[in-house]
Write a protein that holds these residues in place. Structure first.
Motif, PDB file in Angstrom:
ATOM      1  N   ARG A  21     -12.056  -6.242  82.705  1.00  0.00           N
ATOM      2  CA  ARG A  21     -12.609  -5.112  82.459  1.00  0.00           C
ATOM      3  C   ARG A  21     -12.015  -3.614  82.536  1.00  0.00           C
ATOM      4  O   ARG A  21     -12.036  -3.014  81.719  1.00  0.00           O
ATOM      5  CB  ARG A  21     -13.949  -4.922  83.389  1.00  0.00           C
ATOM      6  CG  ARG A  21     -15.024  -5.947  83.135  1.00  0.00           C
ATOM      7  CD  ARG A  21     -16.157  -5.708  84.227  1.00  0.00           C
ATOM      8  NE  ARG A  21     -15.838  -6.003  85.393  1.00  0.00           N
ATOM      9  CZ  ARG A  21     -16.497  -6.072  86.660  1.00  0.00           C
ATOM     10  NH1 ARG A  21     -17.661  -5.741  86.461  1.00  0.00           N
ATOM     11  NH2 ARG A  21     -15.926  -6.464  87.818  1.00  0.00           N
ATOM     12  N   ILE A  22     -10.922  -3.907  83.390  1.00  0.00           N
ATOM     13  CA  ILE A  22     -10.241  -2.481  83.695  1.00  0.00           C
ATOM     14  C   ILE A  22      -9.285  -2.487  82.546  1.00  0.00           C
ATOM     15  O   ILE A  22      -9.043  -1.244  81.738  1.00  0.00           O
ATOM     16  CB  ILE A  22      -9.513  -2.394  84.776  1.00  0.00           C
ATOM     17  CG1 ILE A  22     -10.746  -2.253  86.099  1.00  0.00           C
ATOM     18  CG2 ILE A  22      -8.588  -1.279  84.854  1.00  0.00           C
ATOM     19  CD1 ILE A  22     -10.040  -2.418  87.741  1.00  0.00           C
ATOM     20  N   MET A  23      -8.663  -3.555  82.096  1.00  0.00           N
ATOM     21  CA  MET A  23      -7.617  -3.383  81.126  1.00  0.00           C
ATOM     22  C   MET A  23      -8.177  -3.194  79.607  1.00  0.00           C
ATOM     23  O   MET A  23      -7.828  -2.535  78.972  1.00  0.00           O
ATOM     24  CB  MET A  23      -6.793  -4.727  81.015  1.00  0.00           C
ATOM     25  CG  MET A  23      -5.716  -4.679  82.041  1.00  0.00           C
ATOM     26  SD  MET A  23      -4.657  -3.491  82.022  1.00  0.00           S
ATOM     27  CE  MET A  23      -3.758  -3.502  80.466  1.00  0.00           C
ATOM     28  N   ARG A  24      -9.516  -3.730  79.637  1.00  0.00           N
ATOM     29  CA  ARG A  24     -10.131  -3.543  78.376  1.00  0.00           C
ATOM     30  C   ARG A  24     -10.665  -2.137  78.152  1.00  0.00           C
ATOM     31  O   ARG A  24     -10.628  -1.473  77.225  1.00  0.00           O
ATOM     32  CB  ARG A  24     -11.397  -4.487  78.345  1.00  0.00           C
ATOM     33  CG  ARG A  24     -12.181  -4.524  76.991  1.00  0.00           C
ATOM     34  CD  ARG A  24     -13.264  -5.780  76.791  1.00  0.00           C
ATOM     35  NE  ARG A  24     -12.408  -6.931  77.137  1.00  0.00           N
ATOM     36  CZ  ARG A  24     -12.872  -7.856  77.934  1.00  0.00           C
ATOM     37  NH1 ARG A  24     -13.526  -7.253  78.956  1.00  0.00           N
ATOM     38  NH2 ARG A  24     -12.084  -9.016  78.027  1.00  0.00           N
ATOM     39  N   LYS A  25     -11.158  -1.375  79.196  1.00  0.00           N
ATOM     40  CA  LYS A  25     -11.535  -0.064  79.371  1.00  0.00           C
ATOM     41  C   LYS A  25     -10.292   0.743  78.995  1.00  0.00           C
ATOM     42  O   LYS A  25     -10.240   1.864  78.015  1.00  0.00           O
ATOM     43  CB  LYS A  25     -12.038   0.245  80.665  1.00  0.00           C
ATOM     44  CG  LYS A  25     -12.291   1.531  80.748  1.00  0.00           C
ATOM     45  CD  LYS A  25     -13.140   1.858  81.957  1.00  0.00           C
ATOM     46  CE  LYS A  25     -13.728   3.420  82.161  1.00  0.00           C
ATOM     47  NZ  LYS A  25     -14.138   3.711  83.331  1.00  0.00           N
TER      48      LYS A  25
ATOM     49  N   SER B  92     -10.172   3.028  75.395  1.00  0.00           N
ATOM     50  CA  SER B  92     -10.035   4.244  75.362  1.00  0.00           C
ATOM     51  C   SER B  92      -8.606   4.696  74.852  1.00  0.00           C
ATOM     52  O   SER B  92      -8.456   6.273  74.320  1.00  0.00           O
ATOM     53  CB  SER B  92      -9.908   4.834  77.056  1.00  0.00           C
ATOM     54  OG  SER B  92      -8.534   4.456  77.351  1.00  0.00           O
ATOM     55  N   GLY B  93      -7.815   4.055  74.290  1.00  0.00           N
ATOM     56  CA  GLY B  93      -6.595   4.298  73.804  1.00  0.00           C
ATOM     57  C   GLY B  93      -5.475   4.815  74.526  1.00  0.00           C
ATOM     58  O   GLY B  93      -4.353   5.053  74.047  1.00  0.00           O
ATOM     59  N   PHE B  94      -5.710   4.568  75.879  1.00  0.00           N
ATOM     60  CA  PHE B  94      -4.751   4.906  76.821  1.00  0.00           C
ATOM     61  C   PHE B  94      -3.358   4.046  76.721  1.00  0.00           C
ATOM     62  O   PHE B  94      -2.462   4.591  76.562  1.00  0.00           O
ATOM     63  CB  PHE B  94      -5.213   4.625  78.132  1.00  0.00           C
ATOM     64  CG  PHE B  94      -4.086   5.049  79.308  1.00  0.00           C
ATOM     65  CD1 PHE B  94      -3.898   6.097  79.726  1.00  0.00           C
ATOM     66  CD2 PHE B  94      -3.390   3.949  79.912  1.00  0.00           C
ATOM     67  CE1 PHE B  94      -2.657   6.357  80.727  1.00  0.00           C
ATOM     68  CE2 PHE B  94      -2.171   4.154  80.728  1.00  0.00           C
ATOM     69  CZ  PHE B  94      -1.957   5.046  81.160  1.00  0.00           C
ATOM     70  N   ILE B  95      -3.439   2.629  76.388  1.00  0.00           N
ATOM     71  CA  ILE B  95      -2.314   2.109  76.309  1.00  0.00           C
ATOM     72  C   ILE B  95      -1.384   2.151  74.987  1.00  0.00           C
ATOM     73  O   ILE B  95      -0.274   2.560  75.037  1.00  0.00           O
ATOM     74  CB  ILE B  95      -2.715   0.426  76.028  1.00  0.00           C
ATOM     75  CG1 ILE B  95      -3.268   0.146  77.464  1.00  0.00           C
ATOM     76  CG2 ILE B  95      -1.466  -0.547  76.002  1.00  0.00           C
ATOM     77  CD1 ILE B  95      -3.795  -1.377  77.526  1.00  0.00           C
TER      78      ILE B  95
ATOM     79  N   PHE C  84      -3.390  -8.393  79.361  1.00  0.00           N
ATOM     80  CA  PHE C  84      -4.953  -8.963  79.908  1.00  0.00           C
ATOM     81  C   PHE C  84      -4.347 -10.314  80.502  1.00  0.00           C
ATOM     82  O   PHE C  84      -3.587 -11.213  80.103  1.00  0.00           O
ATOM     83  CB  PHE C  84      -5.489  -9.125  78.577  1.00  0.00           C
ATOM     84  CG  PHE C  84      -6.115  -7.911  77.862  1.00  0.00           C
ATOM     85  CD1 PHE C  84      -7.138  -7.400  78.182  1.00  0.00           C
ATOM     86  CD2 PHE C  84      -5.327  -7.300  76.813  1.00  0.00           C
ATOM     87  CE1 PHE C  84      -7.760  -6.215  77.875  1.00  0.00           C
ATOM     88  CE2 PHE C  84      -5.760  -6.077  76.258  1.00  0.00           C
ATOM     89  CZ  PHE C  84      -7.020  -5.603  76.802  1.00  0.00           C
ATOM     90  N   ALA C  85      -5.355 -10.782  81.390  1.00  0.00           N
ATOM     91  CA  ALA C  85      -5.103 -11.916  82.013  1.00  0.00           C
ATOM     92  C   ALA C  85      -5.270 -13.087  81.076  1.00  0.00           C
ATOM     93  O   ALA C  85      -6.361 -12.865  80.342  1.00  0.00           O
ATOM     94  CB  ALA C  85      -6.124 -12.110  83.470  1.00  0.00           C
TER      95      ALA C  85
END
Length: 106
Positions: A83-87, A91-94, A51-52
């Motif tokens: 927003r993109i990183m939070r999404k 979503s559990g992707f990371i 995250f930034a």
């Protein structure tokens, strides 16, 4: 962002260390000792969830404004968009990307 997350997970997985060292040696034109040093720096320094951060961007701004004073006029709070990183995180992707490589984020 997904590809960057997956590449971080790959690079941090102990099972992939030989491939990462080989890539570092080839791309950075360094020897095994230099690649190992770089790999250890990677392990210590890379953010698992990138995250930034205000602090990090303020440091970049501080350095850049020495050369380009107008950069100092930018409000960092207005340029950060997680927003993109939070999404991806929500979503559990990371977590799944790291788990697929056998890396525990906890």
């Amino acid at each position: 962002m997904k590809a960057e997350t997956e590449s971080r997970a790959f690079a941090l997985a102990p099972k992939n260390k030989p491939a990462v060292l080989k890539t570092l040696m080839r791309r950075l034109k360094t020897d095994a000792a230099g690649a190992e040093d770089g790999y250890q720096d990677l392990l210590r320094g890379v953010d698992r969830k990138p995250f930034a951060s205000l602090e990090g961007l303020r440091n970049v701004q501080r350095m850049l404004k020495l050369r380009t004073p107008k950069v100092g006029e930018i409000k960092i709070e207005d340029v950060i968009d997680n927003r993109i990183m939070r999404k991806l995180d929500d979503s559990g992707f990371i977590d799944r990307a790291y788990a697929a490589q056998g890396v525990n984020l906890k």
